[in-house]
Design an enzyme around this catalytic site. Structure first.
Site, PDB file in Angstrom:
ATOM      1  N   ASP A  41     -24.806   2.009 -20.597  1.00 13.18           N
ATOM      2  CA  ASP A  41     -23.943   2.066 -19.405  1.00 13.18           C
ATOM      3  C   ASP A  41     -23.605   3.500 -19.048  1.00 13.18           C
ATOM      4  O   ASP A  41     -23.595   4.368 -19.906  1.00 13.18           O
ATOM      5  CB  ASP A  41     -22.625   1.336 -19.696  1.00 13.18           C
ATOM      6  CG  ASP A  41     -22.671  -0.107 -19.278  1.00 13.18           C
ATOM      7  OD1 ASP A  41     -23.699  -0.531 -18.730  1.00 13.18           O
ATOM      8  OD2 ASP A  41     -21.679  -0.812 -19.504  1.00 13.18           O
ATOM      9  N   LYS A  63     -23.665   1.026 -13.828  1.00 11.86           N
ATOM     10  CA  LYS A  63     -23.268   0.131 -12.736  1.00 11.86           C
ATOM     11  C   LYS A  63     -21.812   0.363 -12.365  1.00 11.86           C
ATOM     12  O   LYS A  63     -21.003  -0.539 -12.298  1.00 11.86           O
ATOM     13  CB  LYS A  63     -23.526  -1.329 -13.045  1.00 11.86           C
ATOM     14  CG  LYS A  63     -23.419  -1.735 -14.492  1.00 11.86           C
ATOM     15  CD  LYS A  63     -23.946  -3.112 -14.738  1.00 11.86           C
ATOM     16  CE  LYS A  63     -23.358  -4.142 -13.803  1.00 11.86           C
ATOM     17  NZ  LYS A  63     -21.895  -4.177 -13.782  1.00 11.86           N
ATOM     18  N   MET A 179      -9.542   0.588 -13.965  1.00 10.46           N
ATOM     19  CA  MET A 179     -10.102   0.527 -12.614  1.00 10.46           C
ATOM     20  C   MET A 179      -8.999   0.355 -11.569  1.00 10.46           C
ATOM     21  O   MET A 179      -9.154  -0.377 -10.594  1.00 10.46           O
ATOM     22  CB  MET A 179     -11.120  -0.627 -12.499  1.00 10.46           C
ATOM     23  CG  MET A 179     -12.323  -0.432 -13.401  1.00 10.46           C
ATOM     24  SD  MET A 179     -13.391  -1.878 -13.528  1.00 10.46           S
ATOM     25  CE  MET A 179     -12.655  -2.750 -14.901  1.00 10.46           C
TER      26      MET A 179
HETATM   27  N1  SAH Z   1     -15.180  -1.795 -21.811  1.00 10.40           N
HETATM   28  C1  SAH Z   1     -14.452  -0.608 -21.363  1.00 10.40           C
HETATM   29  C2  SAH Z   1     -13.896  -0.800 -19.971  1.00 10.40           C
HETATM   30  C3  SAH Z   1     -14.945  -0.994 -18.904  1.00 10.40           C
HETATM   31  S1  SAH Z   1     -14.276  -1.023 -17.309  1.00 10.40           S
HETATM   32  C4  SAH Z   1     -13.370  -0.275 -22.375  1.00 10.40           C
HETATM   33  O1  SAH Z   1     -13.071  -1.071 -23.256  1.00 10.40           O
HETATM   34  O2  SAH Z   1     -12.817   0.822 -22.287  1.00 10.40           O
HETATM   35  C5  SAH Z   1     -14.426   0.673 -16.806  1.00 10.40           C
HETATM   36  C6  SAH Z   1     -13.044   1.296 -16.684  1.00 10.40           C
HETATM   37  O3  SAH Z   1     -12.563   1.673 -17.966  1.00 10.40           O
HETATM   38  C7  SAH Z   1     -12.999   2.586 -15.888  1.00 10.40           C
HETATM   39  O4  SAH Z   1     -12.987   2.353 -14.507  1.00 10.40           O
HETATM   40  C8  SAH Z   1     -11.687   3.161 -16.362  1.00 10.40           C
HETATM   41  O5  SAH Z   1     -10.594   2.475 -15.791  1.00 10.40           O
HETATM   42  C9  SAH Z   1     -11.734   2.802 -17.829  1.00 10.40           C
HETATM   43  N2  SAH Z   1     -12.288   3.889 -18.668  1.00 10.40           N
HETATM   44  C10 SAH Z   1     -13.433   3.883 -19.361  1.00 10.40           C
HETATM   45  N3  SAH Z   1     -13.576   5.017 -20.086  1.00 10.40           N
HETATM   46  C11 SAH Z   1     -12.476   5.751 -19.844  1.00 10.40           C
HETATM   47  C12 SAH Z   1     -11.983   7.003 -20.310  1.00 10.40           C
HETATM   48  N4  SAH Z   1     -12.682   7.743 -21.185  1.00 10.40           N
HETATM   49  N5  SAH Z   1     -10.782   7.441 -19.853  1.00 10.40           N
HETATM   50  C13 SAH Z   1     -10.052   6.712 -18.992  1.00 10.40           C
HETATM   51  N6  SAH Z   1     -10.462   5.520 -18.523  1.00 10.40           N
HETATM   52  C14 SAH Z   1     -11.642   5.043 -18.934  1.00 10.40           C
END
Ligand code: SAH
Length: 257
Positions: A41, A63, A179
């Protein structure tokens, strides 16, 4: 392609964590090392891939909402095809594979086609964001629970009721929104129906990465802070009294790279 018909086809759904490769689990590193094909991803930090074999095929299947993207059905078909051909397929997902990001749907599809699925936890972004702030999400003086919510509801599903979530937050549940930046105006208006404008709120962008930045403000100051500081994706919003005492509200901090 390696035909290994004697082995049960299997896919590892692996959480790559929030960015810092040191936050990978040992299990994740082992799965990555064992992979012959990795489907990655776009929220997976590049440093994580240093554990992959040189011979492994790495396919980037980003995506991100609104950007050029690989359709979900295509990703699932690719995983299936490679697993059924005997490849050791690792699907690397940002954070934890089962916190948003459609890991559940991928596991269902794979299992429906007779492919074994092993899920390896990762540190989810909300937890990394809280740690970036030094905020205990469930400090017992202020909270007795935490809600992980996505601001990006399914298009054909019911809209989120931010006022209801605000009421739960007012009862002492820390709110962590993934998000949420694109929905900031709706979120702010809804939460304000249940929470005072002075409720502490933080925005953490790129938690655990060298480019990490955050701003601590209030619910009332959310839109101004976003505009002024140009904070954006990937970011997590945290709302609740557990943020009080972090230092000055309305503070912005950049982590030196
Ligand atoms: N599975 C992931 C989330 C996927 S949805 C998890 O557990 O973290 C994607 C969202 O995750 C992004 O839009 C943002 O809101 C958040 N996100 C992912 N990585 C991030 C990071 N390093 N810092 C802040 N937000 C993050």
């Amino acid at each position: 392609m390696n035909a290994r018909p004697e082995t049960t086809p299997k896919v590892w759904l692996v959480g790559a964590g929030p960015g810092d490769p040191e936050l990978l689990t040992l299990k994740a590193v082992r799965a990555i090392r064992g992979a012959t094909v990795l489907l990655v991803d776009d929220l997976v930090a590049g440093g994580v891939l240093k554990y992959a074999r040189k011979s492994a095929r790495i396919v980037h299947v980003g995506k991100r909402g609104g950007c050029r993207s690989t359709p979900q059905a295509f990703i699932e078909q690719l995983m299936l095809r490679e697993a059924l051909a005997g490849e050791r397929v690792v699907r690397l997902k940002g954070g934890d594979p089962f916190v948003f990001g459609r890991g559940g749907e991928e596991a269902e599809t794979l299992r429906a086609h007779g492919v074994e699925v092993e899920v390896v936890n990762g540190i989810t972004a909300g937890l990394a964001a809280a740690t970036a702030l030094g905020a205990p999400l469930t400090h017992r003086e202020h909270a007795h629970g935490v809600m992980f919510v996505t601001g990006h509801a399914k298009e054909d599903g019911p809209a989120l009721d931010w006022a209801v979530l605000g009421a739960a937050a007012a009862q002492g549940l820390t709110l962590v929104v993934y998000m949420g930046v694109a929905q900031a105006a709706t979120l702010q208006a809804g939460l304000r129906r249940a929470l005072p404008g002075c409720t502490p709120l933080a925005i953490v962008q790129s938690a655990s990465r060298p480019e990490q930045r955050h701003a601590v403000t209030t619910l009332g100051g959310l839109l101004d802070t976003l505009a002024r500081e140009r904070l954006g994706s990937p970011a997590v919003l945290i709302v609740g009294e557990v943020l009080r005492g972090l230092g000055a509200l309305n503070a912005v901090q950049r982590t030196a790279a």
